[in-house]
Write a protein that holds these residues in place. Structure first.
Motif, PDB file in Angstrom:
ATOM      1  N   ASP A  42     -14.545  60.286  37.124  1.00  0.00           N
ATOM      2  CA  ASP A  42     -13.293  59.642  37.536  1.00  0.00           C
ATOM      3  C   ASP A  42     -12.097  60.532  37.199  1.00  0.00           C
ATOM      4  N   LYS A  43     -12.103  61.114  35.996  1.00  0.00           N
ATOM      5  CA  LYS A  43     -11.015  62.005  35.590  1.00  0.00           C
ATOM      6  C   LYS A  43     -10.946  63.236  36.491  1.00  0.00           C
ATOM      7  N   GLN A  44     -12.098  63.830  36.791  1.00  0.00           N
ATOM      8  CA  GLN A  44     -12.098  65.036  37.616  1.00  0.00           C
ATOM      9  C   GLN A  44     -11.665  64.733  39.045  1.00  0.00           C
ATOM     10  N   ASN A  45     -11.965  63.536  39.533  1.00  0.00           N
ATOM     11  CA  ASN A  45     -11.519  63.158  40.867  1.00  0.00           C
ATOM     12  C   ASN A  45      -9.997  63.124  40.938  1.00  0.00           C
ATOM     13  N   LEU A  46      -9.370  62.534  39.921  1.00  0.00           N
ATOM     14  CA  LEU A  46      -7.907  62.506  39.869  1.00  0.00           C
ATOM     15  C   LEU A  46      -7.335  63.910  39.705  1.00  0.00           C
ATOM     16  N   TYR A  47      -7.943  64.688  38.806  1.00  0.00           N
ATOM     17  CA  TYR A  47      -7.448  66.034  38.540  1.00  0.00           C
ATOM     18  C   TYR A  47      -7.527  66.915  39.777  1.00  0.00           C
ATOM     19  N   THR A  48      -8.658  66.907  40.476  1.00  0.00           N
ATOM     20  CA  THR A  48      -8.815  67.785  41.625  1.00  0.00           C
ATOM     21  C   THR A  48      -7.883  67.381  42.764  1.00  0.00           C
ATOM     22  N   SER A  49      -7.619  66.090  42.912  1.00  0.00           N
ATOM     23  CA  SER A  49      -6.658  65.658  43.930  1.00  0.00           C
ATOM     24  C   SER A  49      -5.260  66.167  43.600  1.00  0.00           C
ATOM     25  N   ALA A  50      -4.880  66.080  42.327  1.00  0.00           N
ATOM     26  CA  ALA A  50      -3.561  66.558  41.912  1.00  0.00           C
ATOM     27  C   ALA A  50      -3.445  68.068  42.095  1.00  0.00           C
ATOM     28  N   TYR A  57     -13.955  73.121  40.628  1.00  0.00           N
ATOM     29  CA  TYR A  57     -13.209  74.101  41.418  1.00  0.00           C
ATOM     30  C   TYR A  57     -13.525  73.965  42.910  1.00  0.00           C
ATOM     31  N   ARG A  58     -14.776  73.669  43.216  1.00  0.00           N
ATOM     32  CA  ARG A  58     -15.164  73.506  44.615  1.00  0.00           C
ATOM     33  C   ARG A  58     -14.461  72.288  45.229  1.00  0.00           C
ATOM     34  N   LEU A  59     -14.346  71.206  44.451  1.00  0.00           N
ATOM     35  CA  LEU A  59     -13.675  70.011  44.951  1.00  0.00           C
ATOM     36  C   LEU A  59     -12.207  70.269  45.255  1.00  0.00           C
ATOM     37  N   VAL A  60     -11.553  71.051  44.399  1.00  0.00           N
ATOM     38  CA  VAL A  60     -10.153  71.395  44.675  1.00  0.00           C
ATOM     39  C   VAL A  60     -10.055  72.105  46.019  1.00  0.00           C
ATOM     40  N   GLU A  61     -10.955  73.051  46.247  1.00  0.00           N
ATOM     41  CA  GLU A  61     -10.935  73.807  47.500  1.00  0.00           C
ATOM     42  C   GLU A  61     -11.208  72.902  48.702  1.00  0.00           C
ATOM     43  N   TYR A  62     -12.198  72.014  48.593  1.00  0.00           N
ATOM     44  CA  TYR A  62     -12.521  71.121  49.709  1.00  0.00           C
ATOM     45  C   TYR A  62     -11.381  70.137  49.981  1.00  0.00           C
ATOM     46  N   LYS A  63     -10.804  69.599  48.908  1.00  0.00           N
ATOM     47  CA  LYS A  63      -9.716  68.635  49.104  1.00  0.00           C
ATOM     48  C   LYS A  63      -8.493  69.299  49.715  1.00  0.00           C
ATOM     49  N   LEU A  64      -8.195  70.534  49.302  1.00  0.00           N
ATOM     50  CA  LEU A  64      -7.081  71.255  49.898  1.00  0.00           C
ATOM     51  C   LEU A  64      -7.336  71.498  51.380  1.00  0.00           C
TER      52      LEU A  64
END
Length: 293
Positions: free
Chosen positions: A181-189, A259-266
């Motif tokens: 849950d924390k990483q989901n919020l962090y990667t979105s931010a 890190y992969r989630l940040v890239e996919y979300k971006l």
């Protein structure tokens, strides 16, 4: 100045910011009991009893809407009525070892530095990892401000930084569900900040300071070939997570996925032209307009 205040306490104000940290507050306040001269909490309107626990334990509590870590920390340092000559930043999921407590008290007693740095050791899935990182967490009151960024804020301190012994334990999450849950919020931010083109915490320079080198890697990471293989190697081998067995392997793998989630979300945000809206994940209060069963 003496390293011990009245009653044997260290003349330091511990400041925390929190949102829904009731699962951590009792333990962290037990850890600070009888040690810190002052304890402050800036709460972002928790709904889980965090404020009840803090008030019951004698913590000075204020509430403020959360707009970003850098902004929240700068508010705390400029607006809280801190009286102690030293201030320490602490997260609710962190614990000071006895050796670190003694090290901080001794450094304040010596009075040779303006800020203190020490190692933070990560705990994951209930086990300590052989992964340590230097952190700067204590300073003479009034000597610090934070980089004004949404996530991954860094302290900017005036004066000499003294390195001391002792570890700060980082008990990252009580379980993987909470961690995810924390990483989901962090990667979105992080993805939203990249989409807006927000400034980094420091100018990215490959041959600059440690922070500037980290910002250079952050700026160019998505352009690097074999980046996730390299990232796994760094966490698992260079940082030594392999020594923790399967837990170390899981942590190294999941750090890469962050890190992969940040890239996919971006990529998704650029494709759709919008930033996702945080959705309510649980049941709410009964609605008086409809019949209840």
């Amino acid at each position: 100045m003496s390293g011990q205040a009245s009653g044997g306490r260290v003349p330091i104000a511990v400041v925390m910011i929190a949102l829904n940290e009731a699962h951590n507050l009792e333990a962290v306040l037990d850890n600070l009991d009888g040690w810190a001269e002052e304890v402050f909490l800036v709460d972002s309107h928790s709904a889980d009893g965090s404020v009840d626990i803090a008030l019951r334990r004698g913590v000075h509590v204020v509430q403020r809407r959360f707009n970003g870590f850098g902004e929240q920390w700068n508010f705390a340092l400029s607006e809280l009525p801190i009286q102690a000559p030293w201030t320490m930043k602490l997260d609710p999921d962190e614990r000071l070892t006895d050796r670190l407590k003694h090290g901080i008290a001794a450094a304040i007693e010596r009075g040779q530095g303006d800020a203190l740095s020490f190692d933070r050791r990560l705990w994951f899935m209930g086990r300590p990892l052989p992964v340590r990182q230097p952190v700067l967490r204590a300073w003479r009151t009034g000597r610090c401000r934070f980089t004004d960024v949404v996530v991954n804020e860094h302290p900017l301190v005036e004066g000499r930084v003294e390195r001391i012994d002792g570890e700060l334990e980082h008990h990252d999450s009580p379980d993987l569900e909470h961690w995810l849950d924390k990483q989901n919020l962090y990667t979105s931010a992080e993805a939203a900040a990249a989409l807006r083109g927000d400034a980094l915490a420091a100018p990215p320079r490959l041959f600059g300071t440690s922070l500037q080198r980290r910002m250079w890697v952050k700026r160019h990471y998505r352009k690097l070939p074999f980046r996730y293989v390299a990232m796994f190697f760094y966490h698992y081998v260079v940082l030594g997570a392999w020594r923790a067995g399967r837990v170390g392997y899981a942590w190294s793998h999941m750090r890469c996925e962050v890190y992969r989630l940040v890239e996919y979300k971006l990529r998704e945000m650029r494709s759709t032209g919008r930033v996702p809206v945080r959705r309510h994940a649980g049941p709410g209060a009964p609605d008086a307009r409809v019949r209840q069963y």
